[in-house]
Design a protein around this motif. Structure first.
Motif, PDB file in Angstrom:
ATOM      1  N   ASP A 161       0.828  -1.212   0.000  1.00  9.70           N
ATOM      2  CA  ASP A 161       0.000   0.000   0.000  1.00  9.70           C
ATOM      3  C   ASP A 161       0.863   1.263   0.000  1.00  9.70           C
ATOM      4  O   ASP A 161       0.619   2.225   0.747  1.00  9.70           O
ATOM      5  N   THR A 180      -2.280  -4.151  -1.204  1.00  9.04           N
ATOM      6  CA  THR A 180      -1.716  -4.052  -2.549  1.00  9.04           C
ATOM      7  C   THR A 180      -0.203  -4.095  -2.448  1.00  9.04           C
ATOM      8  O   THR A 180       0.403  -3.374  -1.642  1.00  9.04           O
ATOM      9  N   ALA A 207      -3.364  -5.950  -6.345  1.00  3.90           N
ATOM     10  CA  ALA A 207      -4.230  -6.004  -5.164  1.00  3.90           C
ATOM     11  C   ALA A 207      -4.549  -7.457  -4.834  1.00  3.90           C
ATOM     12  O   ALA A 207      -4.891  -8.242  -5.724  1.00  3.90           O
TER      13      ALA A 207
END
Length: 496
Positions: A161, A180, A207
């Motif tokens: 992320d 992700t 993801a």
């Protein structure tokens, strides 16, 4: 040495009172008290813990009466605190006992059911002073989010992320159900020296979503025909002792037999272990000519060991088998085995290697294994520590080490792991394709089998890999028994 039952009757008076009855009433009739769970923890460890002799607080004469024991148990604010206080040398000897507050999750894990996005990986860094961490995908599980989204072996990610992985945040970032990964590219600067290597960030992301997943331990099975030799290859990623997976394992060996396989490369590089009975079954499938002979023996704590040796020493012996759940094993009758290992090869994986070595030529290729020679079992809060009759007021259970395994020659205590015959580490830049004849570890085995060619062992880059996979299950690295505990024998020996 014969048992001195009169002495035992005195020294184990408290043990008799505790092993099958509760020490004291719960503090709250409507809600289970910590002290009651602590009572279960102490009873179980006092009864079965492998290293009981080394823990003064587990001695049968440690407490003069129940009231003294009660005060001791009440001094711990949690079952976890008490359990940890009873572990023998956590960092050096007993690295593998644990306690859980949800045995349902534990049981699911043993059945191969986990919460997973399908991306299996290892973490690496470039130097001992590098605070950043990088992930490399080792394999992808079928029918998972990772497979559906195109994750593949060898993919490198530097962040989650958009946050760079570090030693401090990796576990937290990778424990989320949804995240992700930020992909990167390995850059060796066109040199063989890793000191100037780096991971170049890219804008590519994937993801991933974790879901409840039942992992089949048989990831790859095939027969390669090379130089007129039929060579079986099996990547086996967990000794999941369920009837379904054991039957599938037998079927795989039936196919190996049908294909005329005369050699086997057993890939255990990512196998953290599991069921002892499945390890015996797999070893019997590999061989077949040793049915009934000693596969391994067990060494329990001194009290249980003495009882078993006196009353029924056969219970200390595990033997090669010829069938599984009534079905004949499709054994290969091999006298040589090639095994691929890393430091993630643990417990039941090591049991197979150690137990087969006295009987056949075991050629171990890769890196040194994890070093777990002890087995555990699940203890529940019931009269006989089994699942049936478990206290319905809580779901605590323990998985303490209860015996260590020895092969027929008495070899055990391989704390530092089993060293390979041929050392060959996985390289970040050259992982290869699992099951492909050019994958470096498999290629090494094939070169020995066929006598043709020699793989480039130093191709690629070596970096510092983590000792274990970050965010791995707390249950990994376990070797457990799924046979009945000798409760009746213990009762007879100590209490009659």
């Amino acid at each position: 040495m014969p048992l001195m039952k009169n002495y035992k009757a005195l020294s184990l008076l408290l043990f008799i009172a505790l092993i099958f009855t509760s020490c004291f009433e719960d503090n709250d009739d409507n809600q289970i008290a910590v002290s009651s769970i602590n009572d279960f923890v102490w009873k179980g460890m006092n009864s079965f813990y492998l290293y009981k002799d080394d823990i003064p607080d587990l001695a049968n004469n440690r407490f003069a009466n129940n009231e003294e024991l009660k005060v001791y148990l009440n001094s711990f604010n949690s079952p976890e605190g008490l359990f940890e206080s009873l572990i023998h040398q956590r960092e050096t000897i007993d690295r593998f006992s644990w306690i859980v507050d949800d045995y349902i999750a534990l049981e699911q894990f043993f059945d191969g059911v986990v919460t997973n996005n399908g991306m299996e990986f290892q973490v690496f860094r470039f130097s001992t002073t590098d605070t950043n961490r990088y992930g490399i995908v080792t394999h992808v599980l079928p029918n998972t989010s990772a497979e559906a989204n195109g994750v593949k072996r060898g993919d490198i990610f530097y962040g989650i992320d958009n946050v760079q992985l570090t030693a401090n945040n990796a576990n937290a970032l990778l424990s989320a159900d949804n995240y992700t990964i930020n992909l990167g590219v390995y850059d060796d600067n066109d040199t063989t020296d890793t000191s100037d290597d780096s991971v170049t960030e890219t804008s590519e992301t994937i993801a991933l979503t974790k879901e409840q997943y039942t992992e089949n331990p048989i990831l790859i099975n095939k027969v390669l025909n090379i130089a007129n030799k039929n060579i079986a290859y099996l990547m086996y990623n967990g000794f999941t002792g369920t009837e379904q997976f054991n039957a599938e394992l037998n079927s795989v060996f039936a196919n190996f037999n049908s294909a005329g396989a005369t050699e086997l490369v057993l890939d255990l590089r990512y196998n953290p272990g599991g069921s002892v009975s499945t390890a015996i079954m797999l070893s019997s499938l590999i061989t077949g000519q040793f049915t009934g002979e000693i596969y391994s023996t067990e060494q329990w704590n001194s009290e249980i060991q003495e009882a078993l040796e006196t009353e029924n020493p056969e219970l200390l012996i595990n033997r090669f088998v010829s069938s599984n759940n009534g079905a004949a094993l499709q054994s290969l009758n091999l006298d040589r085995l090639f095994v691929l290992t890393t430091n993630r090869s643990a417990s039941a994986s090591e049991l197979v290697i150690n137990s087969l070595r006295p009987y056949i030529d075991v050629v171990q290729i890769g890196t040194t294994t994890a070093g777990k020679y002890q087995a555990s079992t699940t203890l529940y809060d019931s009269d006989n520590f089994r699942r049936e009759g478990a206290n319905p007021s809580h779901t605590y259970a323990m998985q303490p080490l209860i015996f260590k395994s020895l092969n027929v020659e008495g070899v055990t205590d391989y704390f530092d792991g089993l060293e390979p015959d041929i050392t060959l580490s996985e390289k970040v830049r050259n992982l290869g394709v699992l099951g492909d004849e050019n994958e470096p570890l498999l290629a090494e085995a094939l070169a020995i089998i066929t006598g043709t060619g020699k793989p480039q062992r130093e191709k690629g880059n070596s970096v510092i890999m983590s000792d274990k996979k970050i965010n791995s299950s707390p249950f990994e690295g376990n070797m457990y028994i799924d046979k009945d505990l000798p409760i009746d024998l213990i009762k007879k020996t100590f209490f009659e």
